[in-house]
Design a protein around this motif. Sequence first.
Motif, short mmCIF file in Angstrom:
data_model
loop_
_atom_site.label_atom_id
_atom_site.label_comp_id
_atom_site.label_asym_id
_atom_site.label_seq_id
_atom_site.Cartn_x
_atom_site.Cartn_y
_atom_site.Cartn_z
N LEU A 237 28.88 58.26 -52.80
CA LEU A 237 29.01 57.96 -51.28
C LEU A 237 28.82 56.40 -51.15
O LEU A 237 28.07 55.70 -52.01
CB LEU A 237 27.81 58.74 -50.79
N ASP A 238 29.18 55.82 -50.10
CA ASP A 238 29.18 54.48 -49.65
C ASP A 238 27.63 54.19 -49.30
O ASP A 238 27.56 54.58 -48.27
CB ASP A 238 30.39 54.08 -48.42
N TYR A 239 26.86 53.36 -49.92
CA TYR A 239 25.69 53.12 -49.26
C TYR A 239 25.63 52.46 -48.16
O TYR A 239 24.42 52.56 -47.39
CB TYR A 239 25.02 52.12 -50.29
N ARG A 240 26.76 52.01 -47.66
CA ARG A 240 26.52 51.42 -46.11
C ARG A 240 26.77 52.10 -45.20
O ARG A 240 26.89 51.78 -43.99
CB ARG A 240 27.81 50.07 -46.26
N ALA A 241 27.18 53.57 -45.38
CA ALA A 241 27.55 54.48 -44.38
C ALA A 241 26.20 54.68 -43.28
O ALA A 241 25.17 54.75 -43.93
CB ALA A 241 27.90 55.70 -44.87
N GLU A 242 26.54 54.37 -42.09
CA GLU A 242 25.54 54.60 -41.00
C GLU A 242 24.92 56.13 -41.21
O GLU A 242 23.70 56.07 -40.64
CB GLU A 242 25.97 54.24 -39.88
N ASP A 243 25.63 57.01 -41.31
CA ASP A 243 24.99 58.47 -41.42
C ASP A 243 24.92 58.74 -43.07
O ASP A 243 25.05 59.97 -43.35
CB ASP A 243 25.96 59.41 -40.96
N VAL B 129 24.68 62.78 -47.64
CA VAL B 129 23.59 63.14 -48.65
C VAL B 129 23.26 64.63 -48.63
O VAL B 129 23.61 65.46 -49.62
CB VAL B 129 22.42 62.36 -48.75
N LEU B 130 22.84 65.02 -47.66
CA LEU B 130 22.60 66.48 -47.27
C LEU B 130 23.78 67.34 -47.19
O LEU B 130 23.80 68.50 -47.80
CB LEU B 130 21.88 66.60 -45.99
N THR B 131 24.77 66.90 -46.81
CA THR B 131 25.92 67.88 -46.74
C THR B 131 26.69 68.07 -48.10
O THR B 131 27.03 69.19 -48.61
CB THR B 131 27.19 66.99 -45.97
N ALA B 132 26.48 66.64 -48.99
CA ALA B 132 26.84 66.82 -50.37
C ALA B 132 26.22 67.69 -51.17
O ALA B 132 26.50 68.22 -52.08
CB ALA B 132 26.85 65.44 -51.02
N ASN B 133 24.67 68.18 -50.86
CA ASN B 133 23.77 69.07 -51.55
C ASN B 133 23.83 70.32 -50.64
O ASN B 133 22.71 71.04 -50.69
CB ASN B 133 22.48 68.39 -51.60
N ASP B 134 24.87 70.63 -50.06
CA ASP B 134 24.89 72.05 -49.38
C ASP B 134 23.88 72.03 -48.29
O ASP B 134 23.58 73.38 -48.09
CB ASP B 134 24.86 73.06 -50.36
N GLY B 135 23.67 70.96 -47.54
CA GLY B 135 22.72 71.22 -46.76
C GLY B 135 21.23 70.85 -46.91
O GLY B 135 20.32 70.97 -46.12
N ASN B 136 20.86 70.79 -48.20
CA ASN B 136 19.63 71.01 -48.78
C ASN B 136 19.08 69.78 -49.00
O ASN B 136 19.88 68.76 -49.44
CB ASN B 136 19.48 71.92 -50.06
N PRO B 137 17.76 69.27 -48.88
CA PRO B 137 17.23 68.06 -49.42
C PRO B 137 17.16 67.88 -50.98
O PRO B 137 17.46 68.77 -51.84
CB PRO B 137 15.87 68.03 -49.06
N ASP C 15 14.02 54.65 -45.26
CA ASP C 15 14.23 55.75 -43.94
C ASP C 15 15.13 56.80 -44.42
O ASP C 15 14.90 58.22 -44.33
CB ASP C 15 14.60 54.91 -42.99
N THR C 16 16.23 56.33 -45.14
CA THR C 16 17.40 57.26 -45.66
C THR C 16 16.41 58.47 -46.69
O THR C 16 16.73 59.72 -46.62
CB THR C 16 18.27 56.74 -46.21
N ASP C 17 15.73 57.74 -47.55
CA ASP C 17 15.10 58.51 -48.65
C ASP C 17 14.01 59.46 -47.94
O ASP C 17 14.07 60.78 -48.40
CB ASP C 17 14.16 57.39 -49.36
N ALA C 18 13.28 59.14 -47.27
CA ALA C 18 12.40 59.94 -46.21
C ALA C 18 13.28 61.26 -45.64
O ALA C 18 12.72 62.22 -45.51
CB ALA C 18 11.61 59.12 -45.26
N GLN C 19 14.21 60.78 -45.12
CA GLN C 19 15.04 61.90 -44.51
C GLN C 19 15.65 62.88 -45.41
O GLN C 19 15.63 64.06 -45.13
CB GLN C 19 16.31 61.19 -43.63
N VAL C 20 16.24 62.56 -46.58
CA VAL C 20 16.76 63.41 -47.73
C VAL C 20 15.76 63.88 -48.67
O VAL C 20 16.34 64.95 -49.56
CB VAL C 20 18.05 62.94 -48.23
#
Length: 331
Positions: free
Chosen positions: A196-202, A207-215, A229-234
């Motif tokens: 994934l592109d690290y600059r993507a706003e979403d 990341v969650l989509t790539a892991n079938d919706g799971n963290p 912030d992204t790390d805490a989300q995923v």
Amino acid sequence: MKAITYRAFGPAAEVLQLEELPTPSPDHGEVLVEVSFTGVNPSDVKTRTRGQPGLTGFPWEYIIPHSDGSGVISAVGDGVPSSRIGERVWIWNGQFRRACGTAAQQITLPAAQAVPLPDNVSLEAGAVLGIPGLTACHAVFGQGDVTGKTVLVQGGAGTVGILAVQLAKWGGARVIATCGAQGSDRARRAGADTVLDYRAEDLGDQVLTANDGNPVDLIVEVELGCNIDTDAQVIAENGRIAAYGSAREMSPKLPFMPLLFKAVTVDIILVYLLSTVERDRAIRRLNDALEAEALKFDIQKVYDISEVCAAHQAVEAGAREGAVLIRLNDS
């Protein structure tokens, strides 16, 4: 012997020089290594400009830089078996808290810091194992096996990141890597299941989509301050963030509540200070991966010993596509 030295902190072109120094002799418990290649790491250029944390002023008459290297043992001190003479080795912590590192044709150091190099591994690759290899290995396996887990490697095309991708994949994990467009093909070739592109706003949602919706279970993190912030989300509950860098934001602000209510472990890694148990475990894992031929090493360029300034400047410039090495002796 020929050695790269500096006698003051400052820019590469102003302080680095090539000079002749006496060949050292190994003391009790030490080995003398004929250094074939020395690796240039970001920490080496930072040390050249500002010194090492914990050391005041310029602590020695001169410094021979660099922590990583590879070569052949040519002599041993008392207490070291003579059978080690002729052994191909890689080196860790060459210049950590000492004056003389691996940027010389010979180095003496404690025998444990010269690790046998498997026959199927080149000396060039051996010069990448000290900081990048051990950092990647401890980040991935520091809390145990990753079989069946998902590992997110932030900065998956960097020198440490590309090894972390390979190690996690070899360890049986699903691997998601983030990087810039320039490094995406390299991350895929290393085995990442998703890049994934690290600059993507979403990015977190991707990341969650790539892991079938799971963290994800583990994050290997190159830029903690920018990515927290992204790390805490995923990150999953009881997950681990293994952070080995935060150069762009050295005073990160942690989103404590999201991390708290997931009971996240934020593991700050400084490979120089691994405990003996941690280092031995990482060395064994690395050796197993090397024996299994699970690792490939990207080397951007091998410089001649006379080109040390250019080598340091290449590391300082960033955006590398592999490790930067200097050849010191013919292998």
